[in-house]
Design an enzyme around this catalytic site. Structure first.
Site, PDB file in Angstrom:
ATOM      1  N   LYS A 206     -68.072-111.707  32.813  1.00  9.99           N
ATOM      2  CA  LYS A 206     -68.676-111.846  34.138  1.00  9.99           C
ATOM      3  C   LYS A 206     -69.959-112.672  34.074  1.00  9.99           C
ATOM      4  O   LYS A 206     -70.169-113.595  34.847  1.00  9.99           O
ATOM      5  CB  LYS A 206     -68.960-110.467  34.734  1.00  9.99           C
ATOM      6  CG  LYS A 206     -69.510-110.515  36.151  1.00  9.99           C
ATOM      7  CD  LYS A 206     -69.922-109.133  36.649  1.00  9.99           C
ATOM      8  CE  LYS A 206     -68.760-108.180  36.742  1.00  9.99           C
ATOM      9  NZ  LYS A 206     -69.144-106.866  37.305  1.00  9.99           N
ATOM     10  N   GLU A 212     -70.176-110.754  21.884  1.00 10.61           N
ATOM     11  CA  GLU A 212     -68.928-110.907  21.139  1.00 10.61           C
ATOM     12  C   GLU A 212     -68.045-111.989  21.755  1.00 10.61           C
ATOM     13  O   GLU A 212     -67.486-112.837  21.049  1.00 10.61           O
ATOM     14  CB  GLU A 212     -68.154-109.578  21.108  1.00 10.61           C
ATOM     15  CG  GLU A 212     -68.885-108.423  20.464  1.00 10.61           C
ATOM     16  CD  GLU A 212     -69.600-107.544  21.474  1.00 10.61           C
ATOM     17  OE1 GLU A 212     -69.646-106.322  21.255  1.00 10.61           O
ATOM     18  OE2 GLU A 212     -70.112-108.084  22.481  1.00 10.61           O
ATOM     19  N   GLY A 267     -66.185-103.272  34.675  1.00 10.48           N
ATOM     20  CA  GLY A 267     -65.366-103.866  33.624  1.00 10.48           C
ATOM     21  C   GLY A 267     -64.066-103.130  33.369  1.00 10.48           C
ATOM     22  O   GLY A 267     -62.995-103.736  33.269  1.00 10.48           O
ATOM     23  N   ARG A 268     -64.112-101.808  33.276  1.00 12.80           N
ATOM     24  CA  ARG A 268     -62.904-101.040  32.971  1.00 12.80           C
ATOM     25  C   ARG A 268     -62.006-100.863  34.195  1.00 12.80           C
ATOM     26  O   ARG A 268     -60.930-100.274  34.082  1.00 12.80           O
ATOM     27  CB  ARG A 268     -63.281 -99.700  32.347  1.00 12.80           C
ATOM     28  CG  ARG A 268     -64.228 -98.862  33.178  1.00 12.80           C
ATOM     29  CD  ARG A 268     -64.824 -97.726  32.330  1.00 12.80           C
ATOM     30  NE  ARG A 268     -65.854 -96.978  33.030  1.00 12.80           N
ATOM     31  CZ  ARG A 268     -67.130 -97.337  33.113  1.00 12.80           C
ATOM     32  NH1 ARG A 268     -67.528 -98.470  32.564  1.00 12.80           N
ATOM     33  NH2 ARG A 268     -68.011 -96.589  33.743  1.00 12.80           N
ATOM     34  N   HIS A 384     -44.292 -87.899  13.691  1.00 10.86           N
ATOM     35  CA  HIS A 384     -44.322 -87.921  12.234  1.00 10.86           C
ATOM     36  C   HIS A 384     -45.739 -88.143  11.721  1.00 10.86           C
ATOM     37  O   HIS A 384     -45.935 -88.576  10.584  1.00 10.86           O
ATOM     38  CB  HIS A 384     -43.381 -89.011  11.720  1.00 10.86           C
ATOM     39  CG  HIS A 384     -41.956 -88.784  12.117  1.00 10.86           C
ATOM     40  ND1 HIS A 384     -41.072 -88.043  11.357  1.00 10.86           N
ATOM     41  CD2 HIS A 384     -41.268 -89.147  13.229  1.00 10.86           C
ATOM     42  CE1 HIS A 384     -39.886 -87.994  11.959  1.00 10.86           C
ATOM     43  NE2 HIS A 384     -39.992 -88.658  13.108  1.00 10.86           N
ATOM     44  N   LYS A 512     -75.751-102.357  22.447  1.00  7.14           N
ATOM     45  CA  LYS A 512     -75.855-103.821  22.490  1.00  7.14           C
ATOM     46  C   LYS A 512     -77.292-104.280  22.249  1.00  7.14           C
ATOM     47  O   LYS A 512     -77.548-105.266  21.551  1.00  7.14           O
ATOM     48  CB  LYS A 512     -75.362-104.345  23.837  1.00  7.14           C
ATOM     49  CG  LYS A 512     -73.860-104.222  24.070  1.00  7.14           C
ATOM     50  CD  LYS A 512     -73.507-104.765  25.445  1.00  7.14           C
ATOM     51  CE  LYS A 512     -72.022-104.648  25.743  1.00  7.14           C
ATOM     52  NZ  LYS A 512     -71.695-105.152  27.090  1.00  7.14           N
TER      53      LYS A 512
END
Length: 548
Positions: A206, A212, A267-268, A384, A512
């Site tokens: 944004k 990153e 964001g999410r 498993h 951050k």
């Protein structure tokens, strides 16, 4: 003690837990043959079975009272109507507007946001069509064969999950890739297999400043320029999902290839916005619109259904029941659909970043548990691996099982076996196995009495382990939209009851900030001394090893 924990609805639930605590689901099913009919709900093709819970009609009534006490209905309307419910950032939360159909009107501070949304959707449609039909090509004139989404967090997890989930609808001519980790291995291993002439990069940020993302984007930019021999190639091989036109222009991306979204899109919750462009490129804009339509269908249900017949509300209240009254610490998402293998990771961010809070909306510390640890794996692989703990471990792990009625890939008995395993697990978790039942099994195997006595304690299963089951006809774009919106709204309901803000993430921001301050020290020749002894030692160890 907080207002919540000594409120009438909370105290009534606490008393009810003490009364119901010794009952078992096995006995509940034995006493009531209509239990499934009472505790299941269908919304379009999505069926929720919540009968395998330590849950009665009285439980449902008391949990619903808790929702009413929290004024949940008012909070739902506030979200849909553009109130600034993200109070710590003074922002509205309008991801639901992104999937509203054409002709809708959604006001924010008196201004309709829908024209802007429809404009970006149309821009996405044109861009997708041009890339998919080969009209828009790379620097050397070749059509694109690979799209690489460069993002992190919500700018990566959602699109990655959706592209995996909707792989049967994906283009055979346009492969989707995702780079999110700052670890150079992530982008390097992608670039090693890609052809620069036919690779398109989408930079999802944004602000266009996410460390990153921008670091990886610059690595991709350098790769394109070196391989294609010209700075001009950047304009053809990059698009941006951002609001920072100045930064995207400086990077070399033309304005027509920058797709806007807004500060009222967290964001999410951004998969429905331009952040969904890699999904639209992979499955086509028509299918992406179907995904939006499925989410909108769940929005309408959530907004209109009574709490007792409201799927997101029911799931949220059941989760609160176990989190706050049974002290359950984790919840497993178990999709019996290989295409949904990334769904648990997606829900980890959605729920834990939203509700992993210890301060309420009134700026007061909470004295009750909020969000649990969310985890999971696709079935039958998980059987498993960690199911042993769910069946016989010392802590209760609640579960959501998700499965399609029909498969995209009908192959022999594969799908019937998949469903058989899914249903068997929920039944086994609910019933358990008594000592008498285990003994009878061992007797039929012909074991001696001594052998039976030695094995018997290990063959007993406590049962009474709660689960929900979500069935859907087939995992198509519409259904995936419904599922994602279901869990979004579940998360919001929990935040309302817990009186916390589901839409900020200051803990993420704190990490951050510290990383930014540490970076110069890791690039310095001077020993670190400004931190605690542990952090200083870790930095200095790395510096000493690098210098060798």
């Amino acid at each position: 003690m907080s207002k919540l924990t000594h409120s009438p609805a909370w105290l009534a639930l606490k008393k009810h837990k003490a009364a119901i605590g010794k009952q078992t689901m096995r006995s509940m099913f034995k006493a009531d043959s209509q239990r499934f009919d009472k505790f299941s709900l269908q919304v379009e093709s999505l069926l929720l079975d919540y009968s395998k819970n330590i849950y009665t009609a009285e439980t449902q009534k008391l949990l619903t009272d808790l929702a009413h006490q929290a004024q949940l209905g008012d909070w739902i309307e506030r979200m849909f109507n553009g109130a600034r419910i993200n109070s710590s950032e003074n922002r509205a939360v309008l991801h639901t507007a992104l999937r509203a159909p054409a002709g809708s009107s959604v006001l924010l501070d008196g201004r309709d946001v829908m024209p802007g949304i429809m404009r970006v959707k149309e821009q996405m449609r044109r861009y997708c069509e041009e890339v998919r039909n080969g009209t828009l090509r790379g620097h050397t004139g070749k059509a694109f064969t690979d799209v690489v989404n460069v993002g992190v967090g919500g700018s990566s997890l959602g699109p990655y999950m959706a592209c995996e989930a909707l792989h049967p609808y994906g283009s055979l001519k346009l492969n989707a890739h995702f780079v999110s980790n700052i670890d150079a291995e992530d982008i390097t291993e992608k670039l090693e297999i890609l052809n620069p002439e036919t690779t398109l990069f989408l930079v999802s940020s944004k602000t266009f400043t996410t460390q990153e993302t921008i670091t990886n984007a610059h690595a991709a930019r350098i790769w394109i320029i070196e391989k294609l021999g010209s700075d001009e190639a950047v304009a053809k091989h990059f698009a941006a999902l951002s609001t920072n036109l100045e930064a995207t222009s400086k990077f070399g991306i033309p304005p027509g290839h920058v797709f806007e979204f807004w500060d009222w899109v967290g964001g999410r919750y951004s998969i429905w916005s331009a952040i969904g462009l890699p999904i639209a490129l992979h499955i086509g804009m028509d299918n992406f619109e179907l995904m939006l339509a499925g989410a909108h269908a769940m929005d309408k249900h959530f907004r209109s259904a009574a709490f007792e017949r409201n799927m997101p509300v029911i799931l949220a209240l059941i989760d609160i029941w176990y989190t706050n009254f049974f002290d359950a610490c984790s919840h497993a998402i178990l999709p019996y659909d290989h295409c949904l293998r990334r769904f648990p990771a997606y829900l980890q961010q959605l729920t834990m970043e939203s509700n992993g809070k210890s301060v309420d909306r009134d700026r007061q510390p909470v004295d009750y548990a909020t969000n649990r640890v969310i985890w999971g794996e696709a079935g039958t692989n998980g059987q498993h691996s960690f199911y042993q703990l769910i069946h016989q471990g010392t802590r209760t792990v609640t579960t959501d099982f998700l499965a399609p009625v029909t498969s995209h890939v009908p192959l022999g008995e594969h799908h019937a076996m998949l469903l058989a395993n899914c249903f068997a697990q929920t039944e086994a978790l609910m019933l358990g196995k008594t000592a008498e039942e285990a003994r009878a099994e061992l007797v039929t195997q012909g074991l001696s009495e001594a052998a039976i006595e030695a094995l018997l304690p290990y063959k007993v299963f406590p049962g009474n382990r709660p689960s929900n089951t979500l069935l859907f006809d087939k995992l198509d774009p519409y259904t995936l939209g419904m599922l994602i919106a279901l869990y979004e709204h579940k998360t919001y309901v929990q935040s309302v009851v817990w009186n916390i803000n589901a839409f900020d993430q200051w803990g993420v921001e704190f990490g951050k900030q510290l990383a930014s301050s540490l970076l110069p020290e890791l690039n310095s020749a001077k020993p670190a001394s400004n931190h605690d002894s542990s952090t200083n030692a870790l930095i200095n160890h790395c510096l000493s090893r690098i210098s060798k």
